[in-house]
Design a protein around this motif. Sequence first.
Motif, PDB file in Angstrom:
ATOM      1  N   ARG A  83       0.804  -1.263   0.004  1.00 19.33           N
ATOM      2  CA  ARG A  83       0.030  -0.073  -0.018  1.00 19.33           C
ATOM      3  C   ARG A  83       0.927   1.205  -0.100  1.00 19.33           C
ATOM      4  O   ARG A  83       0.676   2.347  -0.598  1.00 19.33           O
ATOM      5  CB  ARG A  83      -0.910  -0.096   1.385  1.00 19.33           C
ATOM      6  CG  ARG A  83      -2.025  -0.805   0.965  1.00 19.33           C
ATOM      7  CD  ARG A  83      -3.044  -0.977   2.327  1.00 19.33           C
ATOM      8  NE  ARG A  83      -4.240  -1.880   1.902  1.00 19.33           N
ATOM      9  CZ  ARG A  83      -4.802  -2.406   3.101  1.00 19.33           C
ATOM     10  NH1 ARG A  83      -4.646  -1.890   4.262  1.00 19.33           N
ATOM     11  NH2 ARG A  83      -5.753  -3.226   2.790  1.00 19.33           N
ATOM     12  N   ILE A  86       2.230   1.801  -3.268  1.00 17.05           N
ATOM     13  CA  ILE A  86       1.258   2.488  -4.414  1.00 17.05           C
ATOM     14  C   ILE A  86       0.970   3.918  -4.167  1.00 17.05           C
ATOM     15  O   ILE A  86       0.905   4.507  -5.160  1.00 17.05           O
ATOM     16  CB  ILE A  86      -0.090   1.318  -4.271  1.00 17.05           C
ATOM     17  CG1 ILE A  86      -0.096  -0.126  -4.532  1.00 17.05           C
ATOM     18  CG2 ILE A  86      -1.403   2.363  -4.955  1.00 17.05           C
ATOM     19  CD1 ILE A  86      -1.057  -0.918  -4.277  1.00 17.05           C
ATOM     20  N   ASP A  87       0.786   4.152  -2.884  1.00 17.47           N
ATOM     21  CA  ASP A  87       0.839   5.505  -2.560  1.00 17.47           C
ATOM     22  C   ASP A  87       1.771   6.396  -2.974  1.00 17.47           C
ATOM     23  O   ASP A  87       1.666   7.602  -3.478  1.00 17.47           O
ATOM     24  CB  ASP A  87       0.445   5.826  -1.132  1.00 17.47           C
ATOM     25  CG  ASP A  87      -0.882   5.244  -0.429  1.00 17.47           C
ATOM     26  OD1 ASP A  87      -1.779   5.009  -1.390  1.00 17.47           O
ATOM     27  OD2 ASP A  87      -0.963   5.050   0.633  1.00 17.47           O
ATOM     28  N   ARG A  90       1.286   6.810  -6.653  1.00 15.12           N
ATOM     29  CA  ARG A  90       0.181   6.928  -7.305  1.00 15.12           C
ATOM     30  C   ARG A  90       0.045   7.857  -8.322  1.00 15.12           C
ATOM     31  O   ARG A  90      -0.844   7.678  -9.306  1.00 15.12           O
ATOM     32  CB  ARG A  90      -0.978   7.317  -6.097  1.00 15.12           C
ATOM     33  CG  ARG A  90      -2.315   7.192  -6.566  1.00 15.12           C
ATOM     34  CD  ARG A  90      -3.460   7.528  -5.614  1.00 15.12           C
ATOM     35  NE  ARG A  90      -3.471   6.340  -4.864  1.00 15.12           N
ATOM     36  CZ  ARG A  90      -3.934   5.162  -4.639  1.00 15.12           C
ATOM     37  NH1 ARG A  90      -4.709   4.720  -5.916  1.00 15.12           N
ATOM     38  NH2 ARG A  90      -3.801   4.064  -3.892  1.00 15.12           N
ATOM     39  N   LYS A  91       0.649   8.974  -8.186  1.00 16.69           N
ATOM     40  CA  LYS A  91       0.750   9.914  -9.436  1.00 16.69           C
ATOM     41  C   LYS A  91       1.208   9.438 -10.942  1.00 16.69           C
ATOM     42  O   LYS A  91       0.900   9.850 -11.900  1.00 16.69           O
ATOM     43  CB  LYS A  91       1.390  11.119  -9.255  1.00 16.69           C
ATOM     44  CG  LYS A  91       3.107  11.096  -8.901  1.00 16.69           C
ATOM     45  CD  LYS A  91       3.699  12.296  -8.546  1.00 16.69           C
ATOM     46  CE  LYS A  91       5.221  12.341  -8.153  1.00 16.69           C
ATOM     47  NZ  LYS A  91       5.551  11.478  -6.922  1.00 16.69           N
ATOM     48  N   CYS A  93       0.461   6.363 -11.818  1.00 13.04           N
ATOM     49  CA  CYS A  93      -0.284   5.404 -12.186  1.00 13.04           C
ATOM     50  C   CYS A  93      -1.420   5.994 -13.086  1.00 13.04           C
ATOM     51  O   CYS A  93      -2.104   6.683 -12.739  1.00 13.04           O
ATOM     52  CB  CYS A  93      -1.060   4.726 -10.838  1.00 13.04           C
ATOM     53  SG  CYS A  93      -0.508   3.453 -10.249  1.00 13.04           S
ATOM     54  N   LEU A 156      -7.256  -0.527  -6.071  1.00 16.50           N
ATOM     55  CA  LEU A 156      -6.566   0.477  -7.121  1.00 16.50           C
ATOM     56  C   LEU A 156      -7.778   1.420  -7.617  1.00 16.50           C
ATOM     57  O   LEU A 156      -7.580   2.456  -8.127  1.00 16.50           O
ATOM     58  CB  LEU A 156      -5.929  -0.186  -8.262  1.00 16.50           C
ATOM     59  CG  LEU A 156      -4.644  -0.998  -7.920  1.00 16.50           C
ATOM     60  CD1 LEU A 156      -4.127  -1.560  -9.117  1.00 16.50           C
ATOM     61  CD2 LEU A 156      -3.573  -0.157  -7.001  1.00 16.50           C
TER      62      LEU A 156
END
Length: 197
Positions: A83, A86-87, A90-91, A93, A156
């Motif tokens: 997590r 991912i955080d 995130r930009k 993604c 997601l």
Amino acid sequence: MSDLDKEIAALVKACAEGHRLSQERLYKLFYADMLRTCIRYVKTDDLAREALNTAFLKVFQHLHTYEAFKGTLEAWMRTIMIRTCIDLNRKECKFEAATLADDFSHEQAFVAPEILDKLYAQDLIGLIRHLPYATQLVFNLSVIDGYSHKEIADRLEIGEATSRWHLSEGKKQLRKLLLSNTESDIHYHTENKGEKK
């Protein structure tokens, strides 16, 4: 209960109470496994270390919420690591809406076993890092960590069809990378043998 399990249980209790030496011991105990997890989810080793340290901070802040009957500490920590990665990215993604048919399950990414035999885990991680980040993320969650498309979609905030598309795309791109890597490797070794003669 094994000696290691007893030690981990004691460390969890001590860490939750804020004992620094216990936190250091827990960090060292899980450092290598958790770093490998982070390396799979970010583009560079520096980012992996940043994610690891951020995630460990979260682990220590929330250790009092860990419930052993729900699963192992390692699995709980790995979820926090994923997590955090991912955080952190995130930009980067950019999930494209799947424009193909919803069912990609019929497609298998065939790679000859002799190609895989020549690769080390680090080589595979390097190749996976060449995938676009959103595709890399779905590939890792599905293939490496065993999440279902529903779980990936929930985590997601994408559609299940989009998750399937990224997995399918990741397999295709990875197959091409594996094949081109092996061909260039064979070409390199053939040239070197020729030079020695």
